[in-house]
Design a protein around this motif. Structure first.
Motif, PDB file in Angstrom:
ATOM      1  N   LYS A 281      63.380  35.470  48.324  1.00  0.00           N
ATOM      2  CA  LYS A 281      62.575  36.117  47.286  1.00  0.00           C
ATOM      3  C   LYS A 281      63.002  35.686  45.887  1.00  0.00           C
ATOM      4  O   LYS A 281      62.558  36.252  44.895  1.00  0.00           O
ATOM      5  CB  LYS A 281      62.669  37.635  47.417  1.00  0.00           C
TER       6      LYS A 281
ATOM      7  N   CYS B  58      63.495  32.488  43.035  1.00  0.00           N
ATOM      8  CA  CYS B  58      63.021  31.148  42.660  1.00  0.00           C
ATOM      9  C   CYS B  58      63.872  30.579  41.538  1.00  0.00           C
ATOM     10  O   CYS B  58      64.591  31.304  40.842  1.00  0.00           O
ATOM     11  CB  CYS B  58      61.554  31.197  42.240  1.00  0.00           C
TER      12      CYS B  58
ATOM     13  N   ARG C 264      63.470  29.239  46.538  1.00  0.00           N
ATOM     14  CA  ARG C 264      62.292  28.418  46.263  1.00  0.00           C
ATOM     15  C   ARG C 264      62.442  27.756  44.887  1.00  0.00           C
ATOM     16  O   ARG C 264      62.490  28.446  43.869  1.00  0.00           O
ATOM     17  CB  ARG C 264      61.037  29.293  46.278  1.00  0.00           C
TER      18      ARG C 264
ATOM     19  N   ASP D  64      54.282  33.323  35.811  1.00  0.00           N
ATOM     20  CA  ASP D  64      53.667  33.035  37.107  1.00  0.00           C
ATOM     21  C   ASP D  64      54.687  33.115  38.236  1.00  0.00           C
ATOM     22  O   ASP D  64      54.369  33.567  39.347  1.00  0.00           O
ATOM     23  CB  ASP D  64      53.011  31.654  37.084  1.00  0.00           C
TER      24      ASP D  64
ATOM     25  N   HIS E 221      57.316  35.092  38.301  1.00  0.00           N
ATOM     26  CA  HIS E 221      57.659  36.498  38.557  1.00  0.00           C
ATOM     27  C   HIS E 221      56.483  37.304  39.106  1.00  0.00           C
ATOM     28  O   HIS E 221      56.681  38.419  39.571  1.00  0.00           O
ATOM     29  CB  HIS E 221      58.241  37.152  37.302  1.00  0.00           C
ATOM     30  N   LEU E 222      55.306  36.746  39.088  1.00  0.00           N
ATOM     31  CA  LEU E 222      54.195  37.379  39.787  1.00  0.00           C
ATOM     32  C   LEU E 222      54.292  37.115  41.292  1.00  0.00           C
ATOM     33  O   LEU E 222      53.653  37.806  42.089  1.00  0.00           O
ATOM     34  CB  LEU E 222      52.858  36.862  39.240  1.00  0.00           C
ATOM     35  N   GLN E 223      55.105  36.127  41.675  1.00  0.00           N
ATOM     36  CA  GLN E 223      55.298  35.792  43.084  1.00  0.00           C
ATOM     37  C   GLN E 223      56.656  36.226  43.625  1.00  0.00           C
ATOM     38  O   GLN E 223      56.774  36.587  44.789  1.00  0.00           O
ATOM     39  CB  GLN E 223      55.195  34.278  43.286  1.00  0.00           C
ATOM     40  N   PHE E 224      57.679  36.174  42.783  1.00  0.00           N
ATOM     41  CA  PHE E 224      59.048  36.420  43.215  1.00  0.00           C
ATOM     42  C   PHE E 224      59.671  37.542  42.381  1.00  0.00           C
ATOM     43  O   PHE E 224      59.462  37.601  41.170  1.00  0.00           O
ATOM     44  CB  PHE E 224      59.887  35.156  43.051  1.00  0.00           C
TER      45      PHE E 224
ATOM     46  N   SER F 222      64.649  35.594  39.713  1.00  0.00           N
ATOM     47  CA  SER F 222      64.601  34.192  39.299  1.00  0.00           C
ATOM     48  C   SER F 222      65.899  33.760  38.647  1.00  0.00           C
ATOM     49  O   SER F 222      66.659  34.577  38.116  1.00  0.00           O
ATOM     50  CB  SER F 222      63.438  33.948  38.325  1.00  0.00           C
TER      51      SER F 222
END
Length: 288
Positions: free
Chosen positions: A6, A8, A52, A77, A79-82, A85
């Motif tokens: 989870k 990136c 990722r 973008d 942090h909208l997925q993961f 970071s």
């Protein structure tokens, strides 16, 4: 708890801000030097193979404002997925685009989210753009734009000789918490860091930890834009990264000013990669 899958990694290979402040050029190659070391790490959880890597921010140019827009959009973008970071620079001016990107992503679902930041640095980095954004500008921009509230910002490890009077005046005007390096000598850095991060967590819903590698002494991190003779040890930097990873409100670690042009035997790149590894590994043991 977070899992490595989870998390990136985002690279920002831009040192226009360093150029604007007269620092040593070369931080644009920082993300590549970081990956070269990080990709070779193994360990029990094989973290590099599970994280990722989203690559570097593309379309960077000599226009620093445009670069900041591109970088903040990339972080947003991501942090909208993961949920977690690691952002690797590049100049520390991207500490601002880092904060903007995280804020834009998280406030989509929580408009009133309280974002905090703990900056590990020798410099205050509140220089007013004059006329351009520089690597000394990230937190001036964050505070003046409202992305960051002064009461939810901590400057940690600041060295007095690195900062001119007008920068101190700005910090005092804003009432930002400063923890000077002088108070952190002789084994005081880690317990003080733990306390400051915990205090910040009580005021925030999410925290970004921003690490400028010039916070470390040049003996441990020679490959930076503005090296310092005194500073944190490599062990202290890595332990602060571990502590940050264990804090459930920390959503991102930024590592800036890695300059392989001036590194010695990849010492700074290795320190950056090791800090990132232990930050991510530490998230495995977070309490739900």
């Amino acid at each position: 708890m977070f899992k490595p899958s989870k998390c990136c990694i985002i690279g920002i290979p831009d040192d226009q801000g360093v150029i604007h402040v007269g620092g040593r050029v070369g931080a644009s190659r920082g993300p590549a030097a970081f990956r070269q070391i990080f990709s070779k790490f193994r360990g029990k959880f094989l973290i590099p193979s599970q994280v990722r890597d989203l690559g570097d921010v593309a379309s960077l140019s000599g226009d620093i404002s445009a670069n900041h827009r591109e970088a903040s959009h990339a972080v947003r973008d991501a942090h909208l997925q993961f949920p977690l970071s690691v952002v690797v620079g590049g100049g520390h001016d991207h500490g601002f685009s880092h904060l903007v990107g995280v804020s834009e992503a998280l406030t989509r679902s929580r408009p009133r989210l309280r974002l905090g930041c703990l900056n590990i640095d020798a410099h205050l980095d509140v220089r007013k753009p004059n006329p351009w954004i520089s690597s000394g500008s990230p937190f001036y921009l964050a505070l003046e734009s409202g992305v960051l509230a002064p009461k939810r910002f901590v400057e940690f490890g600041i060295q007095s000789h690195c900062n001119s009077p007008h920068l101190w005046e700005f910090i005092e005007l804003k009432k930002v918490k400063v923890v000077p390096f002088q108070r952190l000598r002789c084994g005081k850095a880690i317990p003080t860091f733990k306390r400051e991060l915990q205090k910040l967590a009580t005021l925030c819903d999410a925290i970004v930890v921003s690490l400028d590698l010039d916070a470390a002494a040049s003996a441990y991190s020679p490959g930076v834009s503005a090296p310092q003779s005194e500073g944190f040890t490599a062990m202290e930097i890595v332990e602060m990264a571990e502590i940050s990873g264990a804090q459930k409100k920390v959503v991102s670690l930024g590592i800036f000013e890695l300059n392989p042009e001036h590194d010695l035997q990849n010492a700074s790149a290795r320190l950056a990669a090791t800090a990132a590894y232990h930050f991510i590994e530490s998230t495995l043991f977070r309490k739900s």
